[in-house]
Scaffold this motif. Structure first.
Motif, PDB file in Angstrom:
ATOM      1  N   TYR A   2      16.454   0.453  57.440  1.00 16.37           N
ATOM      2  CA  TYR A   2      17.822   0.766  56.999  1.00 16.37           C
ATOM      3  C   TYR A   2      18.826  -0.166  57.683  1.00 16.37           C
ATOM      4  O   TYR A   2      19.744  -0.691  57.043  1.00 16.37           O
ATOM      5  CB  TYR A   2      18.146   2.227  57.292  1.00 16.37           C
ATOM      6  CG  TYR A   2      19.588   2.596  57.016  1.00 16.37           C
ATOM      7  CD1 TYR A   2      20.089   2.570  55.719  1.00 16.37           C
ATOM      8  CD2 TYR A   2      20.439   2.965  58.051  1.00 16.37           C
ATOM      9  CE1 TYR A   2      21.410   2.891  55.462  1.00 16.37           C
ATOM     10  CE2 TYR A   2      21.765   3.289  57.804  1.00 16.37           C
ATOM     11  CZ  TYR A   2      22.242   3.250  56.507  1.00 16.37           C
ATOM     12  OH  TYR A   2      23.556   3.566  56.255  1.00 16.37           O
ATOM     13  N   THR A   5      18.676  -3.498  56.135  1.00 16.89           N
ATOM     14  CA  THR A   5      19.362  -3.451  54.843  1.00 16.89           C
ATOM     15  C   THR A   5      20.870  -3.622  55.016  1.00 16.89           C
ATOM     16  O   THR A   5      21.505  -4.440  54.340  1.00 16.89           O
ATOM     17  CB  THR A   5      19.075  -2.101  54.133  1.00 16.89           C
ATOM     18  OG1 THR A   5      17.679  -2.002  53.876  1.00 16.89           O
ATOM     19  CG2 THR A   5      19.841  -1.991  52.840  1.00 16.89           C
ATOM     20  N   VAL A   6      21.444  -2.833  55.928  1.00 19.16           N
ATOM     21  CA  VAL A   6      22.895  -2.885  56.165  1.00 19.16           C
ATOM     22  C   VAL A   6      23.294  -4.266  56.683  1.00 19.16           C
ATOM     23  O   VAL A   6      24.240  -4.894  56.178  1.00 19.16           O
ATOM     24  CB  VAL A   6      23.325  -1.783  57.157  1.00 19.16           C
ATOM     25  CG1 VAL A   6      24.795  -1.937  57.544  1.00 19.16           C
ATOM     26  CG2 VAL A   6      23.091  -0.400  56.556  1.00 19.16           C
ATOM     27  N   VAL A  38      24.021  -1.478  49.830  1.00 17.36           N
ATOM     28  CA  VAL A  38      24.290  -0.821  51.116  1.00 17.36           C
ATOM     29  C   VAL A  38      24.708   0.629  50.893  1.00 17.36           C
ATOM     30  O   VAL A  38      24.235   1.550  51.569  1.00 17.36           O
ATOM     31  CB  VAL A  38      25.392  -1.573  51.894  1.00 17.36           C
ATOM     32  CG1 VAL A  38      25.875  -0.746  53.071  1.00 17.36           C
ATOM     33  CG2 VAL A  38      24.866  -2.901  52.404  1.00 17.36           C
ATOM     34  N   SER A  39      25.589   0.847  49.924  1.00 18.54           N
ATOM     35  CA  SER A  39      26.091   2.202  49.656  1.00 18.54           C
ATOM     36  C   SER A  39      24.985   3.101  49.131  1.00 18.54           C
ATOM     37  O   SER A  39      24.892   4.277  49.515  1.00 18.54           O
ATOM     38  CB  SER A  39      27.240   2.137  48.642  1.00 18.54           C
ATOM     39  OG  SER A  39      28.282   1.313  49.109  1.00 18.54           O
ATOM     40  N   THR A  42      22.726   4.071  51.945  1.00 19.62           N
ATOM     41  CA  THR A  42      23.447   4.979  52.838  1.00 19.62           C
ATOM     42  C   THR A  42      23.556   6.381  52.248  1.00 19.62           C
ATOM     43  O   THR A  42      23.617   7.366  52.993  1.00 19.62           O
ATOM     44  CB  THR A  42      24.854   4.415  53.133  1.00 19.62           C
ATOM     45  OG1 THR A  42      24.713   3.116  53.719  1.00 19.62           O
ATOM     46  CG2 THR A  42      25.630   5.309  54.089  1.00 19.62           C
ATOM     47  N   SER A  43      23.567   6.490  50.923  1.00 23.06           N
ATOM     48  CA  SER A  43      23.655   7.806  50.286  1.00 23.06           C
ATOM     49  C   SER A  43      22.367   8.613  50.425  1.00 23.06           C
ATOM     50  O   SER A  43      22.376   9.839  50.261  1.00 23.06           O
ATOM     51  CB  SER A  43      24.002   7.655  48.797  1.00 23.06           C
ATOM     52  OG  SER A  43      22.912   7.133  48.062  1.00 23.06           O
ATOM     53  N   PRO A  46      20.104   8.045  55.563  1.00 18.08           N
ATOM     54  CA  PRO A  46      20.460   8.825  56.761  1.00 18.08           C
ATOM     55  C   PRO A  46      20.017  10.285  56.677  1.00 18.08           C
ATOM     56  O   PRO A  46      19.473  10.825  57.652  1.00 18.08           O
ATOM     57  CB  PRO A  46      21.989   8.711  56.815  1.00 18.08           C
ATOM     58  CG  PRO A  46      22.279   7.405  56.163  1.00 18.08           C
ATOM     59  CD  PRO A  46      21.292   7.307  55.052  1.00 18.08           C
ATOM     60  N   GLN A  67      25.348  13.802  47.397  1.00 20.79           N
ATOM     61  CA  GLN A  67      24.251  12.828  47.413  1.00 20.79           C
ATOM     62  C   GLN A  67      23.819  12.480  45.993  1.00 20.79           C
ATOM     63  O   GLN A  67      23.598  11.305  45.670  1.00 20.79           O
ATOM     64  CB  GLN A  67      23.063  13.379  48.200  1.00 20.79           C
ATOM     65  CG  GLN A  67      21.955  12.360  48.398  1.00 20.79           C
ATOM     66  CD  GLN A  67      20.771  12.912  49.157  1.00 20.79           C
ATOM     67  OE1 GLN A  67      20.075  13.794  48.661  1.00 20.79           O
ATOM     68  NE2 GLN A  67      20.541  12.403  50.355  1.00 20.79           N
ATOM     69  N   SER A  71      24.335   8.626  44.631  1.00 22.26           N
ATOM     70  CA  SER A  71      23.108   7.876  44.346  1.00 22.26           C
ATOM     71  C   SER A  71      22.997   7.564  42.853  1.00 22.26           C
ATOM     72  O   SER A  71      22.629   6.448  42.466  1.00 22.26           O
ATOM     73  CB  SER A  71      21.878   8.649  44.831  1.00 22.26           C
ATOM     74  OG  SER A  71      21.778   9.910  44.197  1.00 22.26           O
TER      75      SER A  71
END
Length: 284
Positions: A2, A5-6, A38-39, A42-43, A46, A67, A71
């Motif tokens: 992750y 990715t970010v 990225v978004s 992140t959705s 985490p 979510q 997504s």
């Protein structure tokens, strides 16, 4: 993964902002794609990491709705954006002399806004319809996240109309862009085959190679998952597909565009030289 990715996607965005040679329509759309990736990760990721550590894997009702909305919206935006990027490559290869005139900043902005609005509107409708269903308290989401079909199947009523609505939205937001991508690449391949020189064909192909790789990754798994909800793969297969789409695809996209693109590699080298020169000055 992750964090990679970010970091990878934000570095691509930063590189495009810093290097004037990358201020072109192709890289404008790539910036949008990196922000979407990225978004999207992140959705989902985490909350997934929280569930890895938690004994009782629960998610609040509103968090699940949020979510699902984000997504689904970001997935839809990505599909439309890939079709827009295919059109950009079509103009670059098939009509290169008029490329700058056609792909002007006004059109690029409108196409990007269309991608974001269409994906968000579809997601808002699907989320609102889904969370109006009466949910059974003795069922649980057998998935890695609040995925649309998995949430719909929590309902205590017949959901066939919802699944038809999902099918229709999938055709509109997934298959329509997919066929536009196919049409663009039929025209692109036809034009490339007409190029006389081998070097010219190779250069034209490399112009599209990165985008075509990303298209294959994104559309392939989404079509496999959503187009036939009644004939869908097993639960384990769906979880693996979603995991790949949430973790691997956003992580791989910056690598694909960096490793297969001479302009991006050149911009990286230029930035690294500047950083090393600045470091040398500071040390002296």
């Amino acid at each position: 993964m992750y964090l990679v990715t970010v970091l990878g996607n934000f570095l691509i965005v930063l590189l495009i902002r810093l290097d004037g040679r990358l201020h072109t329509p192709m890289y404008f759309f790539l910036t949008n794609l990196s922000l979407v990736d990225v978004s999207y990760a992140t959705s989902i990721v985490p909350q997934l990491l929280v569930h890895f550590l938690a004994e009782h894997k629960a998610i609040p009702f509103l968090n699940c709705a949020a979510q699902l909305f984000f997504s689904l919206a970001l997935g839809g935006i990505e599909f439309v954006l890939l079709a827009v990027m295919a059109y950009d490559r079509y103009v670059a290869v098939c009509d290169p002399l008029r490329y700058s005139a056609i792909m002007n900043s006004g059109l690029c902005t409108k196409l990007a806004i269309t991608s974001w609005v269409s994906g968000s509107t579809n997601s808002l409708m699907q989320t609102a319809i889904t969370f109006q269903l009466p949910m059974c308290t003795n069922k649980y989401i057998d998935h890695i996240s609040c995925e649309l079909l998995s949430v719909v199947r929590l309902a205590c009523v017949d959901t066939s109309s919802n699944e038809v609505a999902i099918m229709v939205s999938s055709v509109v937001l997934l298959m329509t862009p997919f066929f536009l991508v196919l049409l663009s690449y039929v025209q692109i391949i036809s034009t490339i085959l007409k190029i006389q020189s081998r070097e010219g064909r190779k250069k034209a192909f490399h112009t599209c190679a990165s985008h075509l790789t990303v298209v294959a990754l994104c559309y392939g798994m989404a079509i496999f998952t959503y187009i036939q909800p009644h004939c869908s793969p097993s639960v384990l297969q769906k979880k693996l597909i979603s995991l790949f789409y949430a973790v691997f695809t956003p992580m791989l996209n910056p690598m694909i565009y960096s490793l297969r693109n001479k302009e991006v590699k050149g911009a990286w080298q230029k930035l690294l030289v500047q950083i090393s020169g600045l470091t040398s000055k500071l040390s002296t």
